[in-house]
Design a protein around this motif. Structure first.
Motif, short mmCIF file in Angstrom:
data_model
loop_
_atom_site.label_atom_id
_atom_site.label_comp_id
_atom_site.label_asym_id
_atom_site.label_seq_id
_atom_site.Cartn_x
_atom_site.Cartn_y
_atom_site.Cartn_z
N MET A 1 -10.22 28.18 -3.60
CA MET A 1 -8.96 28.11 -2.81
C MET A 1 -7.91 29.12 -3.29
N PHE A 2 -7.51 29.67 -2.24
CA PHE A 2 -6.35 30.82 -2.87
C PHE A 2 -5.28 30.90 -1.71
N SER A 3 -4.07 31.50 -2.28
CA SER A 3 -3.02 32.08 -1.18
C SER A 3 -2.57 33.31 -1.84
N ILE A 4 -1.79 34.01 -0.91
CA ILE A 4 -1.41 35.46 -1.23
C ILE A 4 0.14 35.36 -1.13
N ALA A 5 0.74 35.42 -2.37
CA ALA A 5 2.39 35.27 -2.13
C ALA A 5 3.09 36.60 -2.87
N ALA A 24 -5.22 21.23 -5.01
CA ALA A 24 -6.49 21.84 -5.85
C ALA A 24 -6.81 20.97 -6.85
N ASP A 25 -6.10 20.48 -7.66
CA ASP A 25 -6.29 19.64 -8.79
C ASP A 25 -6.82 18.39 -8.38
N LEU A 26 -6.19 17.55 -7.48
CA LEU A 26 -6.95 16.54 -6.76
C LEU A 26 -8.21 16.43 -6.25
N GLN A 27 -8.54 17.76 -5.58
CA GLN A 27 -9.79 17.86 -4.95
C GLN A 27 -10.80 18.64 -6.09
N ASN A 28 -10.06 18.92 -7.20
CA ASN A 28 -11.40 19.68 -8.06
C ASN A 28 -11.73 21.06 -7.64
N TYR A 29 -10.63 21.84 -7.10
CA TYR A 29 -10.91 23.11 -6.42
C TYR A 29 -10.36 24.08 -7.30
N ASP A 30 -10.95 25.31 -7.64
CA ASP A 30 -10.58 26.35 -8.19
C ASP A 30 -9.48 26.99 -7.40
N TYR A 31 -8.26 27.33 -7.94
CA TYR A 31 -7.21 27.94 -7.08
C TYR A 31 -6.41 29.10 -7.56
N ARG A 32 -6.26 30.17 -6.86
CA ARG A 32 -5.43 31.23 -7.19
C ARG A 32 -4.40 31.34 -6.26
N ALA A 33 -3.14 31.70 -6.77
CA ALA A 33 -2.15 32.20 -6.01
C ALA A 33 -1.72 33.79 -6.46
N PHE A 34 -2.22 34.38 -5.60
CA PHE A 34 -2.25 36.06 -5.70
C PHE A 34 -0.76 36.44 -5.67
N THR A 35 0.04 36.53 -6.87
CA THR A 35 1.54 36.91 -6.63
C THR A 35 1.89 38.29 -7.13
N LYS A 36 1.13 38.81 -7.91
CA LYS A 36 1.31 40.31 -8.47
C LYS A 36 1.13 41.26 -7.59
N LYS A 61 -19.68 36.53 -3.89
CA LYS A 61 -19.90 36.10 -5.30
C LYS A 61 -20.64 34.99 -5.24
N GLY A 62 -20.66 34.10 -4.29
CA GLY A 62 -21.55 33.01 -4.15
C GLY A 62 -20.52 31.80 -4.44
N TYR A 63 -19.29 31.77 -4.05
CA TYR A 63 -18.56 30.49 -3.91
C TYR A 63 -19.14 29.60 -2.78
N GLN A 64 -19.47 28.49 -2.88
CA GLN A 64 -19.64 27.33 -1.98
C GLN A 64 -18.83 27.41 -0.73
N ASN A 65 -17.70 27.37 -0.92
CA ASN A 65 -16.60 27.11 0.11
C ASN A 65 -15.41 28.00 -0.49
N VAL A 66 -14.80 28.51 0.88
CA VAL A 66 -13.54 29.30 0.43
C VAL A 66 -12.56 28.61 1.63
N PHE A 67 -11.28 28.26 0.87
CA PHE A 67 -10.20 27.63 1.56
C PHE A 67 -8.99 28.75 1.47
N PHE A 68 -8.58 29.29 2.33
CA PHE A 68 -7.25 30.05 2.32
C PHE A 68 -5.94 29.24 2.99
N VAL A 69 -4.85 29.42 2.52
CA VAL A 69 -3.70 28.87 2.92
C VAL A 69 -2.57 29.63 2.61
N ASP A 70 -1.81 30.19 3.81
CA ASP A 70 -0.73 30.98 3.83
C ASP A 70 0.22 30.36 2.73
N ALA A 71 1.18 31.16 2.19
CA ALA A 71 2.32 30.81 0.96
C ALA A 71 3.34 29.91 1.66
#
Length: 231
Positions: A1-5, A24-36, A61-71
């Motif tokens: 799971m990720f967002s770009i900000a 993400a914490d509740l669903q046990n998803y790996d989350y990244r907010a790309f802010t740099k 890379k083999g991630y089973q699912n990918v979830f993108f959400v706008d910032a």
């Protein structure tokens, strides 16, 4: 799971990014907010197209699912897990606006050869001006190409607009949205908005020639973000 900000969007939409992390914490998803931002900077257009490159790389890379959400999208605490929308033989999930066009602010992807091919084809369009699309498909940044490619794709599934509720969508009376997109008014007012008129086809082509192929720029940006965020 990720967002770009990038470009300060993480400060403007901090509450939204916090809601992403909580979900993400509740669903046990790996989350990244790309802010740099890379040393050379990153434009709003390239930030938007970067989501396509990141989705594709994550799938490869083999991630089973990918979830993108706008910032600028706020995820409500009662939002169900993404697998609640999954159905047979569909691998890309998005909702549509009242116009009937897809909105790429929320994208759910199930890893499959078909999904990888879809996003490879989408990334190859990064240098194609929106002006070349049918008028009904044209939209900001990469969204016009998402609309054009997705509308005839057998692997794309339309999901309930509650997953991407904005000013151009309608949900059933009495129903609550899962993701509120661009409706956090005070934060949204701080968001920079383009004031320049849209470029003509000729102008768009000149810009692309001057800046060089976006496809290769996105791959360079991808290497930066892979290194910085270890995904």
């Amino acid at each position: 799971m990720f967002s770009i900000a990038t470009n300060g969007y993480d400060k403007i939409f901090q509450a939204c990014l916090d809601s992403h992390q909580k979900y993400a914490d509740l669903q046990n998803y790996d989350y990244r907010a790309f802010t740099k931002s890379p040393p050379s900077g990153i434009s709003g257009t390239n930030s938007a197209w970067l989501k396509v490159a990141i989705i594709l790389r994550a799938l490869e890379k083999g991630y089973q699912n990918v979830f993108f959400v706008d910032a600028d999208a706020l995820i409500r605490e009662y939002t169900p897990p993404i697998d609640s929308v999954f159905c047979q033989d569909k691998f890309v999930y998005m909702s549509v606006e009242s116009s009937g066009n897809f909105n790429s602010g929320v994208i759910i992807v199930v890893n499959s050869p078909q999904a990888i091919k879809f996003f490879k084809n989408l990334l190859l369009r990064a240098d194609v001006p929106n002006s070349l699309l049918p008028k009904s498909d044209r939209c900001l940044y990469e969204n016009g190409h998402v609309i054009n490619l997705a509308k005839n794709s057998p692997i794309v599934q339309i999901i309930d607009p509650k997953w991407n509720y904005n000013y151009n969508t309608n949900i059933g009376e009495g129903e609550k949205e899962y993701i509120s997109h661009g409706r956090e008014l005070e934060a949204w007012k701080q968001k920079p908005h383009a004031k320049k008129p849209p470029l003509s086809l000729f102008q768009s082509l000149l810009v692309r020639i001057e800046q060089g192929p976006r496809y290769f720029l996105l791959n360079r940006l991808l290497k930066f973000y892979e290194h910085e965020y270890n995904f």
